[in-house]
Design an enzyme around this catalytic site. Structure first.
Site, PDB file in Angstrom:
ATOM      1  N   PRO A  89       0.812  -1.220   0.000  1.00  0.00           N
ATOM      2  CA  PRO A  89       0.000   0.000   0.000  1.00  0.00           C
ATOM      3  C   PRO A  89       0.848   1.274   0.000  1.00  0.00           C
ATOM      4  O   PRO A  89       0.361   2.360  -0.248  1.00  0.00           O
ATOM      5  CB  PRO A  89      -0.811  -0.099   1.298  1.00  0.00           C
ATOM      6  CG  PRO A  89      -0.750  -1.523   1.698  1.00  0.00           C
ATOM      7  CD  PRO A  89       0.566  -2.046   1.194  1.00  0.00           C
ATOM      8  N   GLU A 116       1.777  -8.608   8.223  1.00  0.00           N
ATOM      9  CA  GLU A 116       1.828  -7.171   8.475  1.00  0.00           C
ATOM     10  C   GLU A 116       2.623  -6.454   7.402  1.00  0.00           C
ATOM     11  O   GLU A 116       2.520  -5.273   7.193  1.00  0.00           O
ATOM     12  CB  GLU A 116       2.463  -6.949   9.872  1.00  0.00           C
ATOM     13  CG  GLU A 116       2.163  -5.621  10.496  1.00  0.00           C
ATOM     14  CD  GLU A 116       0.668  -5.329  10.533  1.00  0.00           C
ATOM     15  OE1 GLU A 116      -0.106  -6.276  10.769  1.00  0.00           O
ATOM     16  OE2 GLU A 116       0.284  -4.179  10.293  1.00  0.00           O
ATOM     17  N   ARG A 153      -1.599  -7.571 -21.284  1.00  0.00           N
ATOM     18  CA  ARG A 153      -2.529  -7.398 -22.405  1.00  0.00           C
ATOM     19  C   ARG A 153      -2.001  -6.345 -23.387  1.00  0.00           C
ATOM     20  O   ARG A 153      -2.492  -6.259 -24.509  1.00  0.00           O
ATOM     21  CB  ARG A 153      -3.921  -7.043 -21.943  1.00  0.00           C
ATOM     22  CG  ARG A 153      -4.060  -5.740 -21.212  1.00  0.00           C
ATOM     23  CD  ARG A 153      -5.421  -5.621 -20.565  1.00  0.00           C
ATOM     24  NE  ARG A 153      -6.482  -5.586 -21.534  1.00  0.00           N
ATOM     25  CZ  ARG A 153      -6.849  -4.506 -22.227  1.00  0.00           C
ATOM     26  NH1 ARG A 153      -6.199  -3.368 -22.045  1.00  0.00           N
ATOM     27  NH2 ARG A 153      -7.841  -4.550 -23.088  1.00  0.00           N
ATOM     28  N   ASP A 168      -9.443   1.358 -25.199  1.00  0.00           N
ATOM     29  CA  ASP A 168      -9.864   1.024 -23.831  1.00  0.00           C
ATOM     30  C   ASP A 168      -9.990   2.279 -22.986  1.00  0.00           C
ATOM     31  O   ASP A 168      -9.319   3.274 -23.231  1.00  0.00           O
ATOM     32  CB  ASP A 168      -8.765   0.176 -23.170  1.00  0.00           C
ATOM     33  CG  ASP A 168      -8.886  -1.280 -23.545  1.00  0.00           C
ATOM     34  OD1 ASP A 168      -9.876  -1.631 -24.201  1.00  0.00           O
ATOM     35  OD2 ASP A 168      -7.989  -2.042 -23.211  1.00  0.00           O
TER      36      ASP A 168
HETATM   37  C1  4FV Z   1      -1.512  -3.987  -1.367  1.00  0.00           C
HETATM   38  C2  4FV Z   1      -2.221  -2.987  -2.079  1.00  0.00           C
HETATM   39  C3  4FV Z   1      -1.841  -4.521  -0.044  1.00  0.00           C
HETATM   40  C4  4FV Z   1      -0.714  -5.104   2.922  1.00  0.00           C
HETATM   41  C5  4FV Z   1      -0.356  -6.087   4.024  1.00  0.00           C
HETATM   42  C6  4FV Z   1      -0.460  -7.262   1.913  1.00  0.00           C
HETATM   43  C7  4FV Z   1      -1.189  -5.982   1.796  1.00  0.00           C
HETATM   44  C8  4FV Z   1      -0.113  -7.409   3.370  1.00  0.00           C
HETATM   45  N1  4FV Z   1      -0.461  -4.382  -2.120  1.00  0.00           N
HETATM   46  N2  4FV Z   1      -1.573  -2.824  -3.266  1.00  0.00           N
HETATM   47  N3  4FV Z   1      -3.345  -2.281  -1.710  1.00  0.00           N
HETATM   48  N4  4FV Z   1      -0.951  -5.370   0.489  1.00  0.00           N
HETATM   49  O1  4FV Z   1      -2.882  -4.191   0.514  1.00  0.00           O
HETATM   50  O2  4FV Z   1      -0.525  -3.663  -3.242  1.00  0.00           O
HETATM   51  O3  4FV Z   1       1.263  -7.709   3.483  1.00  0.00           O
END
Ligand code: 4FV
Length: 247
Positions: A89, A116, A153, A168
């Site tokens: 994230p 985590e 794609r 698209d």
């Molecule tokens: C995420 C997202 C995501 C966070 C904790 C995996 C999680 C766990 N990855 N974009 N939104 N990852 O939420 O890419 O490790």
């Protein structure tokens, strides 16, 4: 294009990467995909890959050794053509432009987290970090699949008609125009006459105007970035006048 995915749940990738367009592209040799379980690189007797966080707090953290050992075993970390993408994230939010840029690369690797998250030192071994959106998932596997689908794609030969993605949503910076197919009348809802006219230039103009209308109504933020020309500015003025009449 060569793709390698590092995940604790390789079985999650069998379906999405084995079927439909991506499955066919792999059969044709346009794409090669290998999924590696970095648990195989854990050296402790329980094959653990995570541990409690230093400093306390909830959740477990992925340890650096298994992931880094897997990366070193499967990739040439000095290869300038090798992209190593961490999913989290905290990454740049993935979009169509990123898909387009990454589709030009020869070698992509995706590192999928769980729990985590990652020990910070893992970030020293990756080249880019992406998020697929501002929400928290249980793992990086679905984000990796989303990115792989969107990137591949665009690789020549994966989709038959190149123009099918050139129209698209987002590819041209606008949302897509409305699509219709048979029947002409569905429960009293008719297909717009213009689409039955066979007049290609009028149809092109109608479609572009409807793309602009849909983008203005649903994603005005995209219009801020859109590179207008004389035609699109004229169409936008017409749309705004039409909307004012309906208010
Ligand atoms: C995420 C997202 C995501 C966070 C904790 C995996 C999680 C766990 N990855 N974009 N939104 N990852 O939420 O890419 O490790």
């Amino acid at each position: 294009m060569e793709i390698k995915v590092f995940s604790l749940f390789p079985e999650m990738f069998t379906g999405p990467l084995g079927s439909s367009l991506l499955g066919k592209a792999r059969e044709k040799g346009i794409l090669s995909v290998e999924v590696i379980n970095f648990r195989d690189y854990s050296t402790n007797k329980h094959k653990a890959v995570d541990d409690y966080p230093f400093g306390g707090g909830a959740g477990m953290v992925l340890q650096p050794e298994p992931i880094v050992s897997a990366l070193r075993d499967k990739l040439d970390l000095n290869d300038a053509e090798q992209e190593i993408i961490l999913l989290s994230p905290q990454g740049k939010v993935f979009d169509q432009e990123a898909a387009r840029q990454l589709s030009q690369k020869k070698k992509l690797a995706f590192v999928c987290g769980h729990y985590e998250g990652f020990d910070e030192r893992i970030r020293s071994f990756v080249t880019q970090e992406y998020s697929i959106g501002d929400y928290v998932l249980t793992g990086g596997e679905l984000p990796a699949m989303v990115m792989i689908d969107s990137i591949c794609r665009l690789v020549p030969g994966v989709i038959k008609e190149q123009e099918s993605y050139e129209e698209d949503s987002f590819y041209q910076g606008l949302l897509e125009y409305p699509h219709y197919t048979r029947p002409q009348n569905f429960e009293g809802m008719e297909v717009p006459e213009i689409l039955l006219s066979g007049h290609h230039e009028n149809i092109r103009r109608w479609r572009r105007k409807e793309s602009l209308r849909r983008t203005l109504l649903r994603r005005p933020d995209l219009l801020q970035k859109y590179e207008h020309d004389k035609e699109s500015l004229k169409m936008l003025a017409e749309i705004e006048a039409e909307l004012a009449e309906t208010e």
